[in-house]
Design a protein around this motif. Sequence first.
Motif, mmCIF file in Angstrom:
data_model
loop_
_atom_site.group_PDB
_atom_site.id
_atom_site.type_symbol
_atom_site.label_atom_id
_atom_site.label_comp_id
_atom_site.label_asym_id
_atom_site.label_seq_id
_atom_site.Cartn_x
_atom_site.Cartn_y
_atom_site.Cartn_z
ATOM 1 N N ASP A 83 18.152 7.456 -4.309
ATOM 2 C CA ASP A 83 18.239 6.555 -3.140
ATOM 3 C C ASP A 83 17.981 7.391 -1.897
ATOM 4 O OD1 ASP A 83 18.724 4.673 -1.213
ATOM 5 O OD2 ASP A 83 20.719 4.105 -1.942
ATOM 6 N N SER A 84 16.936 6.999 -1.114
ATOM 7 C CA SER A 84 16.602 7.779 0.085
ATOM 8 C C SER A 84 17.725 7.765 1.103
ATOM 9 C CB SER A 84 15.322 7.234 0.721
ATOM 10 O OG SER A 84 15.529 5.896 1.168
ATOM 11 N N PHE A 85 18.579 6.743 1.100
ATOM 12 C CA PHE A 85 19.690 6.706 2.040
ATOM 13 C C PHE A 85 20.717 7.789 1.726
ATOM 14 C CE2 PHE A 85 19.634 2.133 3.911
ATOM 15 C CZ PHE A 85 18.354 2.357 4.404
ATOM 16 N N ALA A 86 20.711 8.294 0.426
ATOM 17 C CA ALA A 86 21.615 9.377 0.066
ATOM 18 C C ALA A 86 21.020 10.742 0.419
ATOM 19 C CB ALA A 86 21.919 9.302 -1.423
ATOM 20 N N LEU A 87 19.679 10.775 0.617
ATOM 21 C CA LEU A 87 19.015 12.031 0.942
ATOM 22 C C LEU A 87 18.906 12.270 2.443
ATOM 23 C CD1 LEU A 87 16.097 11.789 -1.660
ATOM 24 C CD2 LEU A 87 18.274 13.014 -1.889
ATOM 25 N N ALA A 88 18.874 11.165 3.216
ATOM 26 C CA ALA A 88 18.739 11.277 4.674
ATOM 27 C C ALA A 88 19.482 10.115 5.313
ATOM 28 C CB ALA A 88 17.264 11.267 5.059
ATOM 29 N N ARG A 96 0.831 -1.213 0.000
ATOM 30 C CA ARG A 96 0.000 0.000 0.000
ATOM 31 C C ARG A 96 0.859 1.255 0.000
ATOM 32 N NH1 ARG A 96 -2.999 -2.984 3.849
ATOM 33 N NH2 ARG A 96 -2.009 -1.788 5.518
ATOM 34 N N GLU A 97 1.910 1.223 0.830
ATOM 35 C CA GLU A 97 2.803 2.386 0.880
ATOM 36 C C GLU A 97 3.450 2.633 -0.491
ATOM 37 O OE1 GLU A 97 5.530 1.489 3.945
ATOM 38 O OE2 GLU A 97 4.150 1.946 5.611
ATOM 39 N N THR A 98 3.855 1.538 -1.122
ATOM 40 C CA THR A 98 4.478 1.685 -2.449
ATOM 41 C C THR A 98 3.482 2.248 -3.446
ATOM 42 O OG1 THR A 98 5.933 -0.179 -1.950
ATOM 43 C CG2 THR A 98 5.694 0.443 -4.268
ATOM 44 N N ARG A 99 2.264 1.769 -3.419
ATOM 45 C CA ARG A 99 1.235 2.257 -4.328
ATOM 46 C C ARG A 99 0.973 3.757 -4.097
ATOM 47 N NH1 ARG A 99 -2.221 -0.892 -2.791
ATOM 48 N NH2 ARG A 99 -1.705 -2.644 -4.163
ATOM 49 N N LEU A 100 0.866 4.138 -2.825
ATOM 50 C CA LEU A 100 0.625 5.550 -2.506
ATOM 51 C C LEU A 100 1.818 6.414 -2.886
ATOM 52 C CD1 LEU A 100 -1.092 5.157 0.999
ATOM 53 C CD2 LEU A 100 -2.178 5.819 -1.167
ATOM 54 N N MET A 101 3.026 5.915 -2.634
ATOM 55 C CA MET A 101 4.216 6.695 -2.949
ATOM 56 C C MET A 101 4.360 6.866 -4.465
ATOM 57 S SD MET A 101 6.458 8.374 -1.423
ATOM 58 C CE MET A 101 7.812 9.371 -2.008
ATOM 59 N N ALA A 102 4.049 5.816 -5.210
ATOM 60 C CA ALA A 102 4.131 5.928 -6.672
ATOM 61 C C ALA A 102 3.130 6.951 -7.193
ATOM 62 C CB ALA A 102 3.876 4.556 -7.302
ATOM 63 N N PRO A 127 9.430 17.703 -9.792
ATOM 64 C CA PRO A 127 10.779 17.211 -9.508
ATOM 65 C C PRO A 127 11.454 17.955 -8.362
ATOM 66 C CG PRO A 127 10.421 17.358 -11.857
ATOM 67 C CD PRO A 127 9.233 17.995 -11.229
ATOM 68 N N ALA A 128 11.181 19.229 -8.220
ATOM 69 C CA ALA A 128 11.834 20.008 -7.163
ATOM 70 C C ALA A 128 11.344 19.597 -5.789
ATOM 71 C CB ALA A 128 11.581 21.499 -7.384
ATOM 72 N N GLU A 129 10.140 19.030 -5.719
ATOM 73 C CA GLU A 129 9.558 18.635 -4.432
ATOM 74 C C GLU A 129 9.735 17.138 -4.134
ATOM 75 O OE1 GLU A 129 5.527 19.720 -4.847
ATOM 76 O OE2 GLU A 129 5.893 21.900 -4.729
ATOM 77 N N ARG A 130 10.351 16.450 -5.103
ATOM 78 C CA ARG A 130 10.440 14.995 -4.951
ATOM 79 C C ARG A 130 11.305 14.588 -3.763
ATOM 80 N NH1 ARG A 130 13.770 12.196 -9.485
ATOM 81 N NH2 ARG A 130 15.363 13.252 -8.221
ATOM 82 N N LEU A 177 9.571 14.984 -0.489
ATOM 83 C CA LEU A 177 8.533 13.962 -0.303
ATOM 84 C C LEU A 177 9.168 12.636 0.105
ATOM 85 C CD1 LEU A 177 5.584 13.035 -0.541
ATOM 86 C CD2 LEU A 177 6.025 12.566 -2.975
ATOM 87 N N LEU A 178 10.277 12.290 -0.560
ATOM 88 C CA LEU A 178 10.951 11.040 -0.203
ATOM 89 C C LEU A 178 11.456 11.070 1.234
ATOM 90 C CD1 LEU A 178 12.989 10.323 -3.480
ATOM 91 C CD2 LEU A 178 10.899 9.185 -2.699
ATOM 92 N N ALA A 179 12.022 12.186 1.652
ATOM 93 C CA ALA A 179 12.552 12.310 3.012
ATOM 94 C C ALA A 179 11.426 12.178 4.039
ATOM 95 C CB ALA A 179 13.285 13.629 3.175
#
Length: 532
Positions: free
Chosen positions: A113-118, A69-75, A83-86, A89-91
């Motif tokens: 990769d979210s690990f590169a953002l946070a 469900r999380e994947t579906r909502l995130m997609a 793109p500037a807000e992506r 949102l991922l963080a």
Amino acid sequence: MARATSSMSDHETAPRERELALQWTTQLSLTARILAVNIFVLALLAGGIFYLEGFRSRLVETRLEQIARETRLMAAGLDKTLPAERDALLADFVGASGSRLRIYDANGTLIVDSFALAAPSYSLIDPATEPLRKDIARAMDRFVDSLTGTRVPPPVVEQPVSMASNWPEIGRSRTSGRVVSAYRLAPDRTPFISAARALPNSGKALLVTNNARDITRTVRSERLWLGLLFAATLITSVLLSLFLARTIVRPLRRLMTAAVRVRWGRERDVTVPRLPGRNDEIGLLARAISDMTRSLRERIDAGEHFAADVAHELKNPISSLRSSIEALEAIDDPAVRVQLLAIARDDCRRLDRLVTDIAEASRMDAELSRAHFERVDIGSMIDAMVSAREARRTPDHPHIAYARPRKRSTDIMGDDNRLERVFDNLLDNALSFSPPGGVVRVSATRSGDEVIVRVEDDGPGVEAQYRDAIFHRFYSLRPAGETFTRHSGLGLAIVQAIVAGHQGSVSVGDRDDGASGARFEVRLPAADAPSP
């Protein structure tokens, strides 16, 4: 009161079949059976392992549904986010879910990769760096998996360079256009779950992964508590089983040892433990066996004494008969020979009476135990006996006066033939002690729950010190002038045995009017009296 013993009936078939059906349990001792029963109950508790395995499977399925469900909502969110807000949102998503998000382009190259953002929300742990207790926990996991037959998922492998081809669920999602989830095991055997979703209109794919260690912690914690509970219950059950076996098996073994000693008969005085401190079934059994053993010993002693008394009583007439026969060979005087023949005839009559009474006395208990009791009117029975005797009476014999009771008021449950023998012996005894022209008084009355029969004579009576002895076998107080062959000394003993077999009592005392003579009193339960 003695009751009739019936033969084997159809009602005994079912219990016998049940005994045969449970015959296999007799191969085990009581201690083993008690332990087996209690441990079987514990085995049901140990079945909680299977429940925990099902519980873990349901947790994993729930988490897979959640990440899908999380994947579906995130997609859907990425599709509508600039793109500037992506990155923001991922963080936010990573911070809220604790998952790792990766986006691959159409060529399968990792572009986000979210690990590169946070800061990374989880990390795969190397088992070699963990303490021994973790190794034990993982060994227990493997044991439970093999015990329950659980299918072990494949391990997760994180490549140094992450590509979409490393994750088969991404390819299946691109093919089906739906969210595809997967379940793997991390190196420390904790659940690693993932879900992929192909992003529409861009050729990109979203991958969400999470190391759900909390599932393993929850299952291991519950398993630990279940194991501690099982261990505590096992120890308690074994101790209680041993205590129960001790309280049951030990007294039974004592009873068995005493019973074996009684059976071998090598020790005259074998004490069967009565266990007076126990009021349960074991105590009742011990006292019943003790009473049975004492009764058996008394019967054996009585049999031995009876045999000795028989030998003694037979010895005198046999010796007299032998002496008479031997003297006949040496004496020619006809008068003396006639006298010797008279002695021999008296001895033969005495032997005949002795053998008859001995045979009846010896089989009395066995016949009473098999007797079928019926309703008997004692009053009518004695009336018939007295009438028959009075019809044969000669003028020089005592008269019998009978106070007839109301009809059916003196009914009892008994064996009429044996009861006739009782009153016949009592009348014979009273007549033999009464002087010529005397009176034997007989009465039968109902008093409460008892029927009382009294027989009084005009004889010399029975002195107090002999009133118990006259009911012993071969003990006889003969009236003056009576020939030696008329009584065997068993008549009153037979009376007492028959009356006791009818749950009654017989006693002798003085006459109520103070005159000379004996009064024999027989008390028997009335037919409608409550059973004791």
